[in-house]
Design a protein around this motif. Structure first.
Motif, PDB file in Angstrom:
ATOM      1  N   CYS A  95       0.861  -1.190   0.000  1.00  0.00           N
ATOM      2  CA  CYS A  95       0.000   0.000   0.000  1.00  0.00           C
ATOM      3  C   CYS A  95       0.895   1.237   0.000  1.00  0.00           C
ATOM      4  O   CYS A  95       1.733   1.401   0.903  1.00  0.00           O
TER       5      CYS A  95
ATOM      6  N   TRP B  85      -1.492  -4.515  -5.094  1.00  0.00           N
ATOM      7  CA  TRP B  85      -1.073  -3.120  -4.895  1.00  0.00           C
ATOM      8  C   TRP B  85      -2.272  -2.229  -4.648  1.00  0.00           C
ATOM      9  O   TRP B  85      -3.282  -2.314  -5.351  1.00  0.00           O
TER      10      TRP B  85
ATOM     11  N   GLY C  59      -2.642   1.906  -4.361  1.00  0.00           N
ATOM     12  CA  GLY C  59      -1.904   3.157  -4.460  1.00  0.00           C
ATOM     13  C   GLY C  59      -2.830   4.345  -4.463  1.00  0.00           C
ATOM     14  O   GLY C  59      -3.723   4.446  -5.312  1.00  0.00           O
TER      15      GLY C  59
ATOM     16  N   GLY D  74       2.391   2.690  -8.937  1.00  0.00           N
ATOM     17  CA  GLY D  74       1.839   1.403  -9.337  1.00  0.00           C
ATOM     18  C   GLY D  74       1.690   1.281 -10.843  1.00  0.00           C
ATOM     19  O   GLY D  74       1.997   0.237 -11.430  1.00  0.00           O
TER      20      GLY D  74
ATOM     21  N   ILE E  80       3.272  -6.824 -10.068  1.00  0.00           N
ATOM     22  CA  ILE E  80       1.919  -6.503  -9.596  1.00  0.00           C
ATOM     23  C   ILE E  80       0.902  -7.410 -10.290  1.00  0.00           C
ATOM     24  O   ILE E  80       0.818  -7.451 -11.519  1.00  0.00           O
TER      25      ILE E  80
ATOM     26  N   MET F 286      -4.413  -4.597  -8.834  1.00  0.00           N
ATOM     27  CA  MET F 286      -4.080  -3.225  -8.425  1.00  0.00           C
ATOM     28  C   MET F 286      -5.323  -2.374  -8.211  1.00  0.00           C
ATOM     29  O   MET F 286      -6.245  -2.385  -9.031  1.00  0.00           O
TER      30      MET F 286
END
Length: 265
Positions: free
Chosen positions: A17, A84, A86, A94, A105, A108
């Protein structure tokens, strides 16, 4: 680079994060606590923020260096893949990683950020980044944080206190913000007359993507989100009412949206 880690350190399912421009790892405390039964959650302080070191060359505060740092972090953790989350700048990092061949990743969440960054939003942010005063008391600091972060939405007193506590460091006369003011200098070097567009990077992303947008956001337009659902990874989109830039992922509704998406796989 400092980071906060939650959950079983031996869990091979890892969630990274990454926070926004002037924020820090502790923004994700509430989200991390909700996901520790399924993930090892790692929340870094991007260089120049929180407990991480500051750069001597302020112009190095930029996405390429941040992305390289994240590759180094993933290698240090001894893992091959991550999910992920972001927020704002963390989402841009990201996008940079997810667009690369053999990206680590696998899934996401882009929190109020996409491949078009609105120039007017950059101009607004540039007015205050790195220019915070010194605060004599914690109450003064919290009042400032609430003012410059009003777009976060209708947070509780507990949430505002949490955000403020982890945004400060002590000084000789009271408190100052915990990020390097030089970030503001580097930020203002970027021309803001026009929007910044990153569509080629976005179009190269292969993993599933959820984009969350604050309904009142001035950084991520609804039209950009619509385009994100039609091209590249064909992101799933969710809009959060009563919030601008950006949803803080602290309340049950926002956490539930992220959790449901991440745990689909």
């Amino acid at each position: 680079m400092s980071y906060v880690e939650w959950g079983d350190p031996h869990n091979d399912r890892v969630l990274v994060c990454v926070h926004g421009l002037t924020r820090n790892a502790r923004d994700f405390d509430f989200l991390a606590q909700a996901l520790t039964d399924r993930y090892r959650v790692v929340c870094p302080d991007v260089v120049g923020r929180g407990h991480s070191d500051w750069l001597n060359v302020k112009t190095d505060y930029a996405i390429p260096l941040y992305a390289a740092d994240m590759y180094a972090l993933i290698a240090q953790l001894g893992i091959k893949s991550v999910d992920w989350v972001g927020t704002s700048m963390g989402g841009l990092i990201g996008i940079a990683l997810a667009s690369q061949p053999l990206s680590p990743i696998k899934r996401m969440v882009l929190n109020d950020v996409g491949p078009v960054i609105e120039g007017q939003s950059l101009a607004r942010i540039g007015q205050y980044v790195g220019r915070a005063p010194e605060f004599a008391t914690f109450a003064d600091a919290e009042a400032y944080v609430r003012a410059v972060s009003a777009s976060f939405g209708n947070l509780t007193d507990t949430q505002w206190k949490h955000i403020t506590e982890h945004s400060l460091r002590q000084s000789d006369k009271g408190f100052v913000m915990s990020y390097d003011p030089g970030i503001g200098d580097a930020f203002r070097l970027t021309p803001v007359e026009a929007d910044i567009t990153l569509w080629p990077l976005y179009d190269a992303i292969k993993c599933p993507v959820l984009v969350m947008r604050g309904k009142e956001s001035d950084l991520l337009k609804a039209s950009t989100v619509e385009e994100m659902t039609r091209r590249g990874p064909h992101a799933r989109a969710v809009e959060i009412a009563g919030v601008g830039h950006a949803p803080m992922l602290m309340d049950a509704e926002q956490i539930g949206i992220v959790k449901e998406f991440l745990l689909e796989s």
